[in-house]
Design a protein around this motif. Sequence first.
Motif, PDB file in Angstrom:
ATOM      1  N   MET A 124      19.527  25.334 -46.287  1.00 57.50           N
ATOM      2  CA  MET A 124      19.258  24.818 -47.802  1.00 57.50           C
ATOM      3  C   MET A 124      18.715  23.187 -47.598  1.00 57.50           C
ATOM      4  SD  MET A 124      19.792  26.946 -49.728  1.00 57.50           S
ATOM      5  CE  MET A 124      19.702  26.068 -51.155  1.00 57.50           C
ATOM      6  N   LEU A 125      19.419  22.446 -46.677  1.00 58.79           N
ATOM      7  CA  LEU A 125      18.700  21.144 -46.276  1.00 58.79           C
ATOM      8  C   LEU A 125      17.239  21.106 -46.035  1.00 58.79           C
ATOM      9  CD1 LEU A 125      21.810  19.456 -44.280  1.00 58.79           C
ATOM     10  CD2 LEU A 125      20.803  18.671 -46.333  1.00 58.79           C
ATOM     11  N   ASP A 126      16.823  22.065 -44.920  1.00 56.30           N
ATOM     12  CA  ASP A 126      15.488  22.189 -44.607  1.00 56.30           C
ATOM     13  C   ASP A 126      14.722  22.473 -45.811  1.00 56.30           C
ATOM     14  OD1 ASP A 126      15.864  21.694 -42.129  1.00 56.30           O
ATOM     15  OD2 ASP A 126      16.075  23.632 -41.349  1.00 56.30           O
ATOM     16  N   MET A 127      15.041  23.367 -46.792  1.00 56.22           N
ATOM     17  CA  MET A 127      14.383  23.768 -47.911  1.00 56.22           C
ATOM     18  C   MET A 127      14.047  22.479 -48.853  1.00 56.22           C
ATOM     19  SD  MET A 127      15.597  27.734 -48.766  1.00 56.22           S
ATOM     20  CE  MET A 127      14.993  27.667 -50.262  1.00 56.22           C
ATOM     21  N   LEU A 128      15.224  21.880 -49.028  1.00 56.19           N
ATOM     22  CA  LEU A 128      15.286  20.868 -49.992  1.00 56.19           C
ATOM     23  C   LEU A 128      14.455  19.535 -49.652  1.00 56.19           C
ATOM     24  CD1 LEU A 128      18.776  20.610 -51.847  1.00 56.19           C
ATOM     25  CD2 LEU A 128      16.539  21.488 -52.971  1.00 56.19           C
ATOM     26  N   ALA A 129      14.461  19.327 -48.113  1.00 62.34           N
ATOM     27  CA  ALA A 129      13.856  18.410 -47.627  1.00 62.34           C
ATOM     28  C   ALA A 129      12.296  18.696 -47.615  1.00 62.34           C
ATOM     29  CB  ALA A 129      14.268  18.234 -46.040  1.00 62.34           C
ATOM     30  N   ALA A 130      11.723  19.948 -47.423  1.00 59.47           N
ATOM     31  CA  ALA A 130      10.340  20.280 -47.658  1.00 59.47           C
ATOM     32  C   ALA A 130       9.892  20.176 -48.986  1.00 59.47           C
ATOM     33  CB  ALA A 130      10.131  21.677 -47.121  1.00 59.47           C
ATOM     34  N   ILE A 131      10.833  20.615 -49.975  1.00 61.59           N
ATOM     35  CA  ILE A 131      10.276  20.303 -51.351  1.00 61.59           C
ATOM     36  C   ILE A 131      10.195  19.009 -51.590  1.00 61.59           C
ATOM     37  CG2 ILE A 131      11.390  20.776 -53.637  1.00 61.59           C
ATOM     38  CD1 ILE A 131      12.540  23.268 -52.626  1.00 61.59           C
ATOM     39  N   ALA A 132      11.249  18.103 -51.301  1.00 62.92           N
ATOM     40  CA  ALA A 132      11.438  16.656 -51.710  1.00 62.92           C
ATOM     41  C   ALA A 132       9.960  16.005 -50.881  1.00 62.92           C
ATOM     42  CB  ALA A 132      12.510  15.675 -50.970  1.00 62.92           C
ATOM     43  N   ARG A 133       9.618  16.614 -49.586  1.00 61.61           N
ATOM     44  CA  ARG A 133       8.362  15.866 -49.253  1.00 61.61           C
ATOM     45  C   ARG A 133       7.091  16.321 -49.840  1.00 61.61           C
ATOM     46  NH1 ARG A 133       6.396  11.842 -45.986  1.00 61.61           N
ATOM     47  NH2 ARG A 133       4.045  12.381 -45.532  1.00 61.61           N
ATOM     48  N   LYS A 134       7.216  17.858 -50.345  1.00 64.12           N
ATOM     49  CA  LYS A 134       5.813  18.161 -51.098  1.00 64.12           C
ATOM     50  C   LYS A 134       5.870  17.281 -52.369  1.00 64.12           C
ATOM     51  CE  LYS A 134       3.816  22.024 -53.207  1.00 64.12           C
ATOM     52  NZ  LYS A 134       3.326  21.442 -54.197  1.00 64.12           N
ATOM     53  N   ASP A 135       7.027  16.989 -53.021  1.00 57.76           N
ATOM     54  CA  ASP A 135       6.760  16.172 -54.585  1.00 57.76           C
ATOM     55  C   ASP A 135       6.301  14.770 -53.993  1.00 57.76           C
ATOM     56  OD1 ASP A 135       8.002  15.431 -57.113  1.00 57.76           O
ATOM     57  OD2 ASP A 135       9.270  14.234 -55.926  1.00 57.76           O
ATOM     58  N   TYR A 136       6.870  14.143 -52.871  1.00 54.35           N
ATOM     59  CA  TYR A 136       6.546  13.061 -52.420  1.00 54.35           C
ATOM     60  C   TYR A 136       4.878  12.957 -52.363  1.00 54.35           C
ATOM     61  CZ  TYR A 136       5.268   8.797 -49.443  1.00 54.35           C
ATOM     62  OH  TYR A 136       4.821   7.820 -48.901  1.00 54.35           O
ATOM     63  N   ASP A 165       2.600  15.046 -53.641  1.00 51.57           N
ATOM     64  CA  ASP A 165       1.960  15.315 -55.086  1.00 51.57           C
ATOM     65  C   ASP A 165       2.053  13.981 -55.596  1.00 51.57           C
ATOM     66  OD1 ASP A 165       1.703  17.972 -54.373  1.00 51.57           O
ATOM     67  OD2 ASP A 165       3.244  18.714 -55.339  1.00 51.57           O
ATOM     68  N   ARG A 166       3.236  13.247 -55.771  1.00 50.38           N
ATOM     69  CA  ARG A 166       3.096  12.112 -56.646  1.00 50.38           C
ATOM     70  C   ARG A 166       2.214  11.062 -55.942  1.00 50.38           C
ATOM     71  NH1 ARG A 166       7.103   8.765 -56.564  1.00 50.38           N
ATOM     72  NH2 ARG A 166       8.285   9.716 -55.153  1.00 50.38           N
ATOM     73  N   ARG A 167       2.275  10.688 -54.716  1.00 47.95           N
ATOM     74  CA  ARG A 167       1.256  10.271 -54.166  1.00 47.95           C
ATOM     75  C   ARG A 167      -0.304  10.419 -54.708  1.00 47.95           C
ATOM     76  NH1 ARG A 167       2.506   5.277 -52.232  1.00 47.95           N
ATOM     77  NH2 ARG A 167       1.343   5.334 -50.454  1.00 47.95           N
ATOM     78  N   ARG A 168      -0.670  11.618 -54.648  1.00 43.30           N
ATOM     79  CA  ARG A 168      -1.963  12.027 -54.915  1.00 43.30           C
ATOM     80  C   ARG A 168      -2.025  11.813 -56.294  1.00 43.30           C
ATOM     81  NH1 ARG A 168      -3.083  16.246 -57.660  1.00 43.30           N
ATOM     82  NH2 ARG A 168      -1.113  17.221 -57.253  1.00 43.30           N
ATOM     83  N   ARG A 169      -1.210  12.034 -57.330  1.00 45.34           N
ATOM     84  CA  ARG A 169      -1.449  11.846 -58.721  1.00 45.34           C
ATOM     85  C   ARG A 169      -1.572  10.298 -58.910  1.00 45.34           C
ATOM     86  NH1 ARG A 169       2.511  16.001 -59.099  1.00 45.34           N
ATOM     87  NH2 ARG A 169       4.062  14.279 -59.675  1.00 45.34           N
ATOM     88  N   GLN A 170      -0.584   9.312 -58.104  1.00 45.83           N
ATOM     89  CA  GLN A 170      -0.613   7.930 -58.345  1.00 45.83           C
ATOM     90  C   GLN A 170      -2.148   7.434 -57.802  1.00 45.83           C
ATOM     91  OE1 GLN A 170       2.516   6.624 -56.238  1.00 45.83           O
ATOM     92  NE2 GLN A 170       4.201   7.631 -57.357  1.00 45.83           N
ATOM     93  N   LYS A 171      -2.616   7.798 -56.980  1.00 45.17           N
ATOM     94  CA  LYS A 171      -3.899   7.507 -56.431  1.00 45.17           C
ATOM     95  C   LYS A 171      -4.986   7.824 -57.509  1.00 45.17           C
ATOM     96  CE  LYS A 171      -3.058   7.602 -51.600  1.00 45.17           C
ATOM     97  NZ  LYS A 171      -3.437   8.217 -50.029  1.00 45.17           N
ATOM     98  N   GLU A 172      -4.996   9.033 -58.141  1.00 45.98           N
ATOM     99  CA  GLU A 172      -5.834   9.387 -58.977  1.00 45.98           C
ATOM    100  C   GLU A 172      -5.945   8.642 -60.321  1.00 45.98           C
ATOM    101  OE1 GLU A 172      -4.648  13.441 -59.755  1.00 45.98           O
ATOM    102  OE2 GLU A 172      -5.930  14.126 -58.074  1.00 45.98           O
ATOM    103  N   GLY A 173      -4.499   8.167 -60.396  1.00 49.11           N
ATOM    104  CA  GLY A 173      -4.198   7.172 -61.835  1.00 49.11           C
ATOM    105  C   GLY A 173      -4.570   5.841 -61.543  1.00 49.11           C
ATOM    106  N   ILE A 174      -4.534   5.392 -60.229  1.00 47.75           N
ATOM    107  CA  ILE A 174      -4.912   4.044 -59.977  1.00 47.75           C
ATOM    108  C   ILE A 174      -6.444   4.097 -60.089  1.00 47.75           C
ATOM    109  CG2 ILE A 174      -5.430   2.375 -58.184  1.00 47.75           C
ATOM    110  CD1 ILE A 174      -2.312   2.977 -57.263  1.00 47.75           C
ATOM    111  N   VAL A 175      -7.482   5.041 -59.660  1.00 55.48           N
ATOM    112  CA  VAL A 175      -8.777   5.153 -59.712  1.00 55.48           C
ATOM    113  C   VAL A 175      -8.916   5.141 -61.005  1.00 55.48           C
ATOM    114  CG1 VAL A 175     -10.808   6.578 -59.140  1.00 55.48           C
ATOM    115  CG2 VAL A 175      -9.056   6.265 -57.491  1.00 55.48           C
ATOM    116  N   LEU A 207       2.138   3.047 -64.119  1.00 55.07           N
ATOM    117  CA  LEU A 207       1.648   4.594 -64.697  1.00 55.07           C
ATOM    118  C   LEU A 207       2.841   5.728 -64.665  1.00 55.07           C
ATOM    119  CD1 LEU A 207      -1.140   4.722 -62.012  1.00 55.07           C
ATOM    120  CD2 LEU A 207      -1.452   4.376 -64.452  1.00 55.07           C
ATOM    121  N   LYS A 208       3.947   5.348 -63.910  1.00 57.50           N
ATOM    122  CA  LYS A 208       4.867   6.555 -64.268  1.00 57.50           C
ATOM    123  C   LYS A 208       5.585   5.996 -65.681  1.00 57.50           C
ATOM    124  CE  LYS A 208       6.147   6.531 -59.209  1.00 57.50           C
ATOM    125  NZ  LYS A 208       7.359   6.316 -58.217  1.00 57.50           N
ATOM    126  N   VAL A 209       5.881   4.893 -65.888  1.00 56.86           N
ATOM    127  CA  VAL A 209       6.349   4.501 -67.120  1.00 56.86           C
ATOM    128  C   VAL A 209       5.503   5.081 -68.254  1.00 56.86           C
ATOM    129  CG1 VAL A 209       7.033   2.517 -68.630  1.00 56.86           C
ATOM    130  CG2 VAL A 209       7.675   2.504 -66.231  1.00 56.86           C
TER     131      VAL A 209
END
Length: 211
Positions: free
Chosen positions: A128-140, A142-152, A171-173
């Motif tokens: 379960m730890l491995d699964m949640l760690a993988a999900i947390a990394r993917k979320d990170y 994805d957020r970085r990609r959306r933030q870069k798009e938002g900054i552009v 941008l998050k706010v």
Amino acid sequence: MSTFRTYAYLRASTKEQDAGRAKDALLLFANEHDLVISAFFEENESGATLQRPELFRLLEIAQKGDVVLVEQIDRISRLKDDDWYSLKSIIKAKGLRVVSLDLPTSHQFAVVSDEFTGRMLSAINDLMLDMLAAIARKDYEDRRRRQKEGIVKAKSEGRYLGRPSDVELQLKVEGLLADKKSYDYIQHILGCSRSTISKVSKKLKRKEKMI
């Protein structure tokens, strides 16, 4: 009387966020499970890096059988696979037990006493730890990609103000305000101040008047 200690770890990504936001939730969980938190380790560092002095100070102090208590797995890891396995190997080598409020299978570590049950729970919890760690990394990521798009987009619209971290928070706010989320909700999710939310809200209202 428990023979192990419980150490709470709290992390936020930036200095503008409140790393101690989850302290009450951890204290409540500890009280409900007859745990006494021996110490809180709190820092403002990205979960995507291993450069976290307070986390490693906790790992150095903790002894075999001790509990590392966190609000969510992503407080420990938004790491790449190699870094996550490095960190997990340190935790396992020291014989520590990670208990996370968002991982119910880990809650039994707070009360288990016999070796067989402990080993069974450990096997399930590792998966379960491995699964949640993988999900947390993917979320990170994805957020970085959306933030870069938002900054552009913000640059193209002339809304790019301050350091990149300031813009990312803004941008998050903006997104949460657009979703009609309350100030309290935004504070809880992002750990930012009410004054920051208010400033962003005023900018949005000025922009709406110009349209």
